[in-house]
Structures are given as C-alpha cells and as structure tokens.
Scaffold this motif. Sequence first.
Motif, PDB file in Angstrom:
ATOM      1  N   MET A 217      32.393 -21.540 -18.146  1.00 36.87           N
ATOM      2  CA  MET A 217      31.172 -22.296 -17.862  1.00 36.87           C
ATOM      3  C   MET A 217      30.402 -21.678 -16.692  1.00 36.87           C
ATOM      4  O   MET A 217      29.162 -21.657 -16.694  1.00 36.87           O
ATOM      5  N   ALA A 218      31.143 -21.171 -15.707  1.00 36.35           N
ATOM      6  CA  ALA A 218      30.494 -20.559 -14.541  1.00 36.35           C
ATOM      7  C   ALA A 218      29.976 -19.159 -14.827  1.00 36.35           C
ATOM      8  O   ALA A 218      29.113 -18.660 -14.099  1.00 36.35           O
ATOM      9  N   GLY A 219      30.492 -18.513 -15.881  1.00 39.49           N
ATOM     10  CA  GLY A 219      30.046 -17.159 -16.208  1.00 39.49           C
ATOM     11  C   GLY A 219      30.782 -16.073 -15.451  1.00 39.49           C
ATOM     12  O   GLY A 219      30.222 -15.000 -15.207  1.00 39.49           O
ATOM     13  N   PHE A 220      32.048 -16.329 -15.086  1.00 41.70           N
ATOM     14  CA  PHE A 220      32.837 -15.297 -14.412  1.00 41.70           C
ATOM     15  C   PHE A 220      33.276 -14.236 -15.426  1.00 41.70           C
ATOM     16  O   PHE A 220      33.672 -14.577 -16.543  1.00 41.70           O
ATOM     17  N   PRO A 221      33.208 -12.971 -15.051  1.00 39.63           N
ATOM     18  CA  PRO A 221      33.725 -11.938 -15.956  1.00 39.63           C
ATOM     19  C   PRO A 221      35.255 -11.975 -15.942  1.00 39.63           C
ATOM     20  O   PRO A 221      35.867 -12.313 -14.918  1.00 39.63           O
ATOM     21  N   PRO A 222      35.924 -11.674 -17.053  1.00 35.13           N
ATOM     22  CA  PRO A 222      35.358 -11.202 -18.323  1.00 35.13           C
ATOM     23  C   PRO A 222      35.358 -12.301 -19.389  1.00 35.13           C
ATOM     24  O   PRO A 222      35.724 -12.049 -20.556  1.00 35.13           O
ATOM     25  N   THR A 223      35.030 -13.539 -19.026  1.00 30.35           N
ATOM     26  CA  THR A 223      35.070 -14.637 -19.984  1.00 30.35           C
ATOM     27  C   THR A 223      33.906 -14.544 -20.964  1.00 30.35           C
ATOM     28  O   THR A 223      32.930 -13.813 -20.744  1.00 30.35           O
ATOM     29  N   SER A 224      34.008 -15.330 -22.036  1.00 34.82           N
ATOM     30  CA  SER A 224      32.945 -15.331 -23.047  1.00 34.82           C
ATOM     31  C   SER A 224      31.634 -15.830 -22.462  1.00 34.82           C
ATOM     32  O   SER A 224      30.550 -15.370 -22.846  1.00 34.82           O
ATOM     33  N   GLY A 225      31.705 -16.793 -21.514  1.00 36.36           N
ATOM     34  CA  GLY A 225      30.487 -17.284 -20.898  1.00 36.36           C
ATOM     35  C   GLY A 225      29.749 -16.209 -20.131  1.00 36.36           C
ATOM     36  O   GLY A 225      28.514 -16.194 -20.093  1.00 36.36           O
ATOM     37  N   PHE A 226      30.483 -15.284 -19.537  1.00 40.72           N
ATOM     38  CA  PHE A 226      29.844 -14.174 -18.815  1.00 40.72           C
ATOM     39  C   PHE A 226      29.056 -13.293 -19.771  1.00 40.72           C
ATOM     40  O   PHE A 226      27.916 -12.915 -19.489  1.00 40.72           O
ATOM     41  N   TYR A 227      29.645 -12.964 -20.916  1.00 36.36           N
ATOM     42  CA  TYR A 227      28.990 -12.030 -21.840  1.00 36.36           C
ATOM     43  C   TYR A 227      27.745 -12.650 -22.483  1.00 36.36           C
ATOM     44  O   TYR A 227      26.722 -11.959 -22.644  1.00 36.36           O
ATOM     45  N   SER A 228      27.800 -13.937 -22.850  1.00 33.70           N
ATOM     46  CA  SER A 228      26.601 -14.549 -23.437  1.00 33.70           C
ATOM     47  C   SER A 228      25.514 -14.733 -22.383  1.00 33.70           C
ATOM     48  O   SER A 228      24.321 -14.553 -22.654  1.00 33.70           O
ATOM     49  N   LYS A 229      25.919 -15.066 -21.145  1.00 35.65           N
ATOM     50  CA  LYS A 229      24.919 -15.153 -20.077  1.00 35.65           C
ATOM     51  C   LYS A 229      24.320 -13.780 -19.777  1.00 35.65           C
ATOM     52  O   LYS A 229      23.114 -13.654 -19.515  1.00 35.65           O
ATOM     53  N   GLU A 230      25.166 -12.764 -19.812  1.00 35.08           N
ATOM     54  CA  GLU A 230      24.685 -11.408 -19.556  1.00 35.08           C
ATOM     55  C   GLU A 230      23.612 -11.012 -20.565  1.00 35.08           C
ATOM     56  O   GLU A 230      22.600 -10.391 -20.216  1.00 35.08           O
ATOM     57  N   LEU A 231      23.822 -11.375 -21.813  1.00 35.32           N
ATOM     58  CA  LEU A 231      22.839 -11.062 -22.844  1.00 35.32           C
ATOM     59  C   LEU A 231      21.546 -11.843 -22.608  1.00 35.32           C
ATOM     60  O   LEU A 231      20.437 -11.312 -22.788  1.00 35.32           O
ATOM     61  N   LEU A 232      21.673 -13.109 -22.194  1.00 35.31           N
ATOM     62  CA  LEU A 232      20.482 -13.894 -21.873  1.00 35.31           C
ATOM     63  C   LEU A 232      19.753 -13.326 -20.667  1.00 35.31           C
ATOM     64  O   LEU A 232      18.514 -13.302 -20.631  1.00 35.31           O
ATOM     65  N   PHE A 233      20.514 -12.867 -19.678  1.00 37.16           N
ATOM     66  CA  PHE A 233      19.886 -12.267 -18.494  1.00 37.16           C
ATOM     67  C   PHE A 233      19.114 -11.001 -18.857  1.00 37.16           C
ATOM     68  O   PHE A 233      18.092 -10.688 -18.230  1.00 37.16           O
ATOM     69  N   GLN A 234      19.595 -10.257 -19.861  1.00 37.09           N
ATOM     70  CA  GLN A 234      18.844  -9.090 -20.328  1.00 37.09           C
ATOM     71  C   GLN A 234      17.457  -9.500 -20.817  1.00 37.09           C
ATOM     72  O   GLN A 234      16.443  -8.872 -20.486  1.00 37.09           O
ATOM     73  N   GLY A 235      17.417 -10.563 -21.604  1.00 40.41           N
ATOM     74  CA  GLY A 235      16.131 -11.031 -22.108  1.00 40.41           C
ATOM     75  C   GLY A 235      15.247 -11.573 -21.012  1.00 40.41           C
ATOM     76  O   GLY A 235      14.024 -11.342 -20.997  1.00 40.41           O
ATOM     77  N   ILE A 236      15.831 -12.320 -20.075  1.00 37.62           N
ATOM     78  CA  ILE A 236      15.041 -12.888 -18.973  1.00 37.62           C
ATOM     79  C   ILE A 236      14.443 -11.780 -18.113  1.00 37.62           C
ATOM     80  O   ILE A 236      13.257 -11.835 -17.740  1.00 37.62           O
ATOM     81  N   TYR A 237      15.250 -10.776 -17.807  1.00 39.88           N
ATOM     82  CA  TYR A 237      14.727  -9.657 -17.003  1.00 39.88           C
ATOM     83  C   TYR A 237      13.655  -8.896 -17.781  1.00 39.88           C
ATOM     84  O   TYR A 237      12.650  -8.461 -17.197  1.00 39.88           O
ATOM     85  N   ALA A 238      13.851  -8.738 -19.094  1.00 35.56           N
ATOM     86  CA  ALA A 238      12.860  -8.021 -19.898  1.00 35.56           C
ATOM     87  C   ALA A 238      11.521  -8.748 -19.897  1.00 35.56           C
ATOM     88  O   ALA A 238      10.457  -8.122 -19.825  1.00 35.56           O
ATOM     89  N   VAL A 239      11.552 -10.084 -19.969  1.00 35.53           N
ATOM     90  CA  VAL A 239      10.313 -10.862 -19.936  1.00 35.53           C
ATOM     91  C   VAL A 239       9.614 -10.687 -18.595  1.00 35.53           C
ATOM     92  O   VAL A 239       8.398 -10.446 -18.518  1.00 35.53           O
ATOM     93  N   ALA A 240      10.375 -10.817 -17.486  1.00 40.05           N
ATOM     94  CA  ALA A 240       9.774 -10.671 -16.153  1.00 40.05           C
ATOM     95  C   ALA A 240       9.237  -9.267 -15.934  1.00 40.05           C
ATOM     96  O   ALA A 240       8.152  -9.082 -15.361  1.00 40.05           O
ATOM     97  N   ASN A 241       9.965  -8.273 -16.419  1.00 37.12           N
ATOM     98  CA  ASN A 241       9.541  -6.878 -16.239  1.00 37.12           C
ATOM     99  C   ASN A 241       8.307  -6.556 -17.077  1.00 37.12           C
ATOM    100  O   ASN A 241       7.483  -5.722 -16.686  1.00 37.12           O
ATOM    101  N   THR A 242       8.171  -7.218 -18.232  1.00 41.99           N
ATOM    102  CA  THR A 242       7.039  -6.963 -19.124  1.00 41.99           C
ATOM    103  C   THR A 242       5.761  -7.618 -18.617  1.00 41.99           C
ATOM    104  O   THR A 242       4.691  -7.005 -18.589  1.00 41.99           O
ATOM    105  N   TYR A 243       5.846  -8.877 -18.200  1.00 39.12           N
ATOM    106  CA  TYR A 243       4.647  -9.633 -17.845  1.00 39.12           C
ATOM    107  C   TYR A 243       4.362  -9.591 -16.336  1.00 39.12           C
ATOM    108  O   TYR A 243       3.210  -9.750 -15.935  1.00 39.12           O
ATOM    109  N   GLY A 244       5.405  -9.417 -15.516  1.00 36.89           N
ATOM    110  CA  GLY A 244       5.204  -9.292 -14.075  1.00 36.89           C
ATOM    111  C   GLY A 244       4.624 -10.542 -13.444  1.00 36.89           C
ATOM    112  O   GLY A 244       4.618 -11.632 -14.031  1.00 36.89           O
ATOM    113  N   GLY A 245       4.111 -10.410 -12.240  1.00 44.20           N
ATOM    114  CA  GLY A 245       3.467 -11.514 -11.550  1.00 44.20           C
ATOM    115  C   GLY A 245       4.402 -12.694 -11.338  1.00 44.20           C
ATOM    116  O   GLY A 245       5.542 -12.557 -10.889  1.00 44.20           O
ATOM    117  N   ILE A 246       3.895 -13.873 -11.696  1.00 45.29           N
ATOM    118  CA  ILE A 246       4.650 -15.102 -11.485  1.00 45.29           C
ATOM    119  C   ILE A 246       5.911 -15.158 -12.338  1.00 45.29           C
ATOM    120  O   ILE A 246       6.831 -15.938 -12.064  1.00 45.29           O
TER     121      ILE A 246
END
Length: 784
Positions: free
Chosen positions: A382-411
């Motif tokens: 639940m906390a997302g500690f590696p190498p649990t399954s929660g870490f890997y699914s959160k890691e994939l979500l973080f990829q998308g979140i960073y991609a959105v911020a990097n693409t649109y920038g600003g706020i």
Amino acid sequence: MAVIIFLPFLAAAFTFFIYPVLKEKTAHFAAFIALICAFLILNLIGTTGSISIPLISSLDIHLRFYVDGLSILVGLLASGMGLLTFIYSFGYMKTKTQSPTYYASLLVFMGSMLGIVFSADLIVLFVFWELTSLSSYLLIGYFNHESSSRSAAKKALVITSLGGFFMLLGFLLIHSLTGSFDLTFLLSQPESIQFILRENGIFLPILFAIIIAGASKSAQIPFHIWLPSAMVAPTPVSAFLHSAAMVKAGVYIFGRFHPILAGDEWSLILITLGISTMVITAFFAIISTTLKELLAYSTASHIGLMLIGFGIPLTLNGVPQSLGFVSGSFHLFNHALFKATLFLIAGIITYQVGLNTISEIKGLRKKLPLTAGFAVFASLCMAGFPPTSGFYSKELLFQGIYAVANTYGGIWWLLPLLTIMASAFAVVYSLRFVMIFFGTPSSDQQDVSPLPLSMMLPTSILTLLSLLTIFYLLLPIDLISQSGSPYLQDISTLHVGFPAHIDPPLLMSLLSILFGIVLFSKHEQILKRMSSILPFAHFSADSIYFSIISTLETWSSSLTYRTERILLRTHIIWLLGLIATLGLARFIYLKPYFLMISGPPLRLDFLVFLLIIALGALAVVRANSHIMGVLFLSILGFMIAVFYLLSNAPDVALTQLAVETLILVVFLVIIGKLPAYYGDASSPRVMRDMLLSLFIGVTIFFTVLIATTSSVSKNIAMFFIDRASYPPTYTENIIVDYGGGTNIVNVILVDFRALDTLGEISVVALAALSILTILSSRKPGDQS
C-alpha cells in the motif's frame, strides 16, 4: 455469459429456501456459485466479442454482453473476491447475527458487478449499476438495529443513486444523437462518436454526467463521505465492496468510456479530481482513529491515483500511447489484492482481540505472528515500497504523471509534487497500520481468540497473489492484451519493472518514501495539532451532507403536515386545479390558435339538444335540493346519449344510457344518507369553488373541442381493418402481426390494446378488492 451473470441472482433466490437447512454453511453454497463464475470467466481469457438478445427492440434495448480484457480483469476481481469473501464469512459471521439476507445480498451484488463489467447495452448497464446500489444498501445496513448502520446505508444509497441519475442522463443524451445504446458500436468508432457529440454541443454535459456517476460510486471528492461511514458493515462486506468491487465499478466506468470521452476536458477534470482526492483523503487516513476508517480513506486515495492514470491523454507530444490506461488498470488489480488483504486482517484483529481503535492496539506481533507477516507485506504494498507490487504499479503511474508535467509544463509541474506529497501520506498511514503489531501490549488488551481456518485461508491466498505479481509483473496487463484490447498498441514500449537507472519516476518514489518516513516520525505531534481544526468540522463535506438531508427532512415533514391535515375538498381542489392548468397550458403551447377553430355549421336538431343541455346545466346550479340537482344532472347525461344517437353512434348511445341510469340510481341511494343541510358557506369559499368549476369546465370544453376537430389519418382505420382478421398466407413471421378475429372492436381490445385492457381490468379488480376489504372489516350488526 448467461450463467456468469444470472446464476448469482438465481442462487440468491434459492438462498432463502436452503438457509433453514444449511444455516451458516450457506456460505459454502454461495462460494461454490462464485467459483463457477470465476472458472467460466477464466475460460474467456483470450476472447473478444459480443452477443445480443433483443429485449425492447422498438427502444433499441437489448441484452448485450461484451467481452474484452478490461471486462475479464474486473470480472475476475469481482468473482474471485466474492469467492474469498464467502469463505471468510463462514468463520467471521459465526459470532454475528446471521440471516439469509446477508448471503442473498452478497450474491445479488456479485451478479450486479458482473453485469456491469460485461454489459454492452447502456440501459442494461444502468440497471445493474442501480442493483449494486440497492444490494450495497442492504449490506451496509445489515446491522439495522443500530442507528449508525441505517444512517450509513442511507448515505451510501443517496450518493450513489445521485450518480446513477447522472449516468442515465448521460446515456440518454448519447442515444439522442447516436440513436444507439450499443456500447460495442460506440467503442468501435470513438473518434466519430466524440465528433458528433461535440458538433451538437452536448459533449460536456455527457462528460460531466459520466464523471459524476463514476466519482460518486468510487468515493471521490466530494462524494467520498459515504465510504468511511460504510465501514459499519461486516468486515467481509467491506473487503468485497470497498476494495475490489463497488468502488472499482466507478473506476471501470472511467476505463470503459476512456476512448470515447478522452480529450483535454477529460484529462483536466479527471486528473484534478484524482489528485485532489488522493491528497485530501490520504490526509484523513493519517488522522483516522480506527483500522477500517484508515483503510476506507486510503481506498479513496488510491482510487484517486487510478483516476489520474485514466486521465492521462491518449497522445503526448503527438505520439499515441496507452500508458494511462495500462497504469490505471495495473494499479486497479494490485490495489484490490493488498487492500482486500488489509480489510480481512482488520476483521481478524477485531475477531481475535475485540478491538478496532488504533490507539488501543499494540504488540500483536507475538500473539498473531502469521497475521502480522501478512499485514506488514500488504502495508508495504500500500505504501509503495520496493520491490512490492504496489511499488511497480505506482512507478508506472509516476511515469505517466511525469510525462504529462514534462509535456505541458507550467502549472502542471504541481501534479508530480502533489503526487509525492500524497504518496508520502500513504507511507505514513501504512506504517500506522504496521505499528499495531509492535510495541508493548496494553494491560487491558484481552487474550487472543482462536482463528477459524476459513478466515486465514482467504488472507493467505490474497497475500500469495500479491507475491506472485512481483515475479509476474505483467499478469494483469497480459490479461488485457490477450483479449486484443485496442488500448495496448504500444505495450511493448512500456517499461514495467525496477528501473535500470535513476530516472524522474524512480526519484518520485524514493522522495515520497523518505518524506513519508520523516512525517511518520512526527505523526504523533501532527495528530495532537489536528485538534485545533476540529471547530471547523461543520465545513466538512460530511456535515454539509447531513445539513442538506436534515433540511430536506424538515421541509418534507412540514409539507406533509400542511397537506395531509387538510380537508378532502382542499385535496380535490388542488388536484383538479393543477390538472386543468397543465391541460390548458399544453393547448396554449402546442396550439396557440386553438380558440380559432372553424368547422361546418351545426344542424338544427343538434342546436336544440345543445340548448336543452345548457338549460339542464343551469337548472343543476339553481336546484334547491340534492334530489332535484341529481335529476337535472341526469337530464344532461340522457341528452348526451341522444346526441350520440343523432351522430350515428348507437352503440356509444346505449353505453351512455346504461352508465347514466346506473349513476342516477347510485346517486339517489346515496343522497338518502346525506344531510339535507350543510350550513352556510362563506362567500370566499363559494367564489373559489365557482371559479375553479368554471376553469375546469373551460378546460374540458376546449379538450373535447380540439379532440373532435383534429384530423386523423384514415390509415389507422385501414390498419385495424386489415390486421384484425387472418393473414392471407400463414407464415411463422406474419401470423403474430394479425388479430385472427372477426370483430374489430374485440380484436383492438384484446390484441392491439391488450396491455391497456389488462390495466383497466387490474384497476377494476383492485377496486373490487378494496370494496370487499371494507365490507369484510365491518363488525357484526354494523349498519353503517
């Protein structure tokens, strides 16, 4: 598909017959039903397709079912968790008051969830959606002798039913332009459907309607308030409904309509809603006082993270990508496993120790070593500690979140920062759950009760499945891709696993863990300072809900008091006045020139009889006794019968004569029982009654006038003449379109208007039963 969806409903009906025999072993019967459904869904892996059975063809309502990767994934979660819930219930419910309603409601809920995920007709999907709300109402309020259970059940029903209303509104708007309730048709050309909706200006209303529906069911801000309150339900219900099923229904709707509604508006609203819920409910989880309350708020927070995933645009920098859909689905699967495990562990602690308040539970590690191991592992997921399954699914979500911020920038750079903060909060409340197994037990903590195997077995299975996900990270994604889902075109380019080097998503995970550990070391001080915001509790969404409900109940009681304690004549005045107003308003709206009606001049004999009718009506008003008034009123009826006779309608004339004679006799019998004098009426009341009578009379006059002067197509008469008898040639497809009779009127009544006739017969039958009931309730010798 018929067995998967309708077998649980059939089993729910049988539950009431077999429960007196099986008692608590009814859980085994229900578990067997869930096992059958899960096995059949497993056999669908690798399958894509749809089937359709017409229900109401004229309204384009069909019993359509659609199988793809997303439906198989959520269907497996619903049936699999249903199986484990029934096994767990066998041991857990032994100490509770049991009834067949519990198992029947769980079976209905499981069948409704399966109906939602496999339905391909929007109306059928809506029906199953509402069935989940009704069955969850029974389950949340299972301990109905407690006011908290009744209040929580009502809250959940009100909020989720509100979402259901918006869902139906959105579906009807979609049908109004596309002409179809077929979800497979909509998914086959999502770009074209969205273009049509935008061109006609109803894309945003549909977008808001679907988002409100999904957010209310998945407990997103501000609809999150029903989920913590629902924790009064039995723990198996909480594990099933509030980790793997009901709240996931809202997430499923977002995933299902993702390709149809995806766009800038969709991404903005879903990401904003998701990050707001993720942060706020994670904070509430930190300050929660009970185990199930903590898990409830954490559920809403994690679902907010899934919403961010489904809100990630389908294209970034002009390149199509499925990162959002994949990450949302991946975390949906992982969250169901570790959160259900934690709910079951909370039930085990309550069962064995008898405590639920976090501050009262300490040092359970030595008394419950196996449970402690499962709890620590699930909490780290639940906390997302590696190498649990929660870490890997959160890691994939973080990829998308960073991609959105990097693409649109600003706020948009606030998105990863807020995500890190919410994830740090997740670490804090996860460690709070872990720490109940450490420390020194309190002196008043009771001894541990023996734990039934049926409660430990589901917990063990869920933990093993979470462990398996670590070694087979693509398990849920493979379930989708094997069914040929169109969202996974770039699956081979996605990196699922531990990064080979430190990248921004990994840095987000590490920062959230470190920040969370620091916050946890200070969480005692944080809890103490929370007391300073308690005076502002009346601004919370929960207090606002209770204020609205309390206000509505007050208004309802006041309205009931004002309307139910008045005279019957006042009821009749309001009823008739409203009907007349609506009727006249309709004429003015549809036919503004309805007063300018022209037609052939009346015959002299018609004018004579109309004059007699007018004089009779005047005599009724001027009559000085009840009997004279009734006699003059009967003259009107008999003159109308003569009017029908002059109009070449002898059958209608005979009917009018018979009815008028019967009414006259009934009136004369009743008048003998009425007082001869009622007293002086006040002038305002007389004026009110006179004006109302004139108003109703004018409305009826124009109703008859417009109805009799309207032109009716002769094709209607020819249709009945042609179809009343037998078809010229007998074929299986044609015979059902003909009446097969020789009397056209009879055929119309019993064939073409069969449902209308059935309704009229039902009304007469109910009236007869009511009269019989009144007569039979009289005491012997009662002459009244």
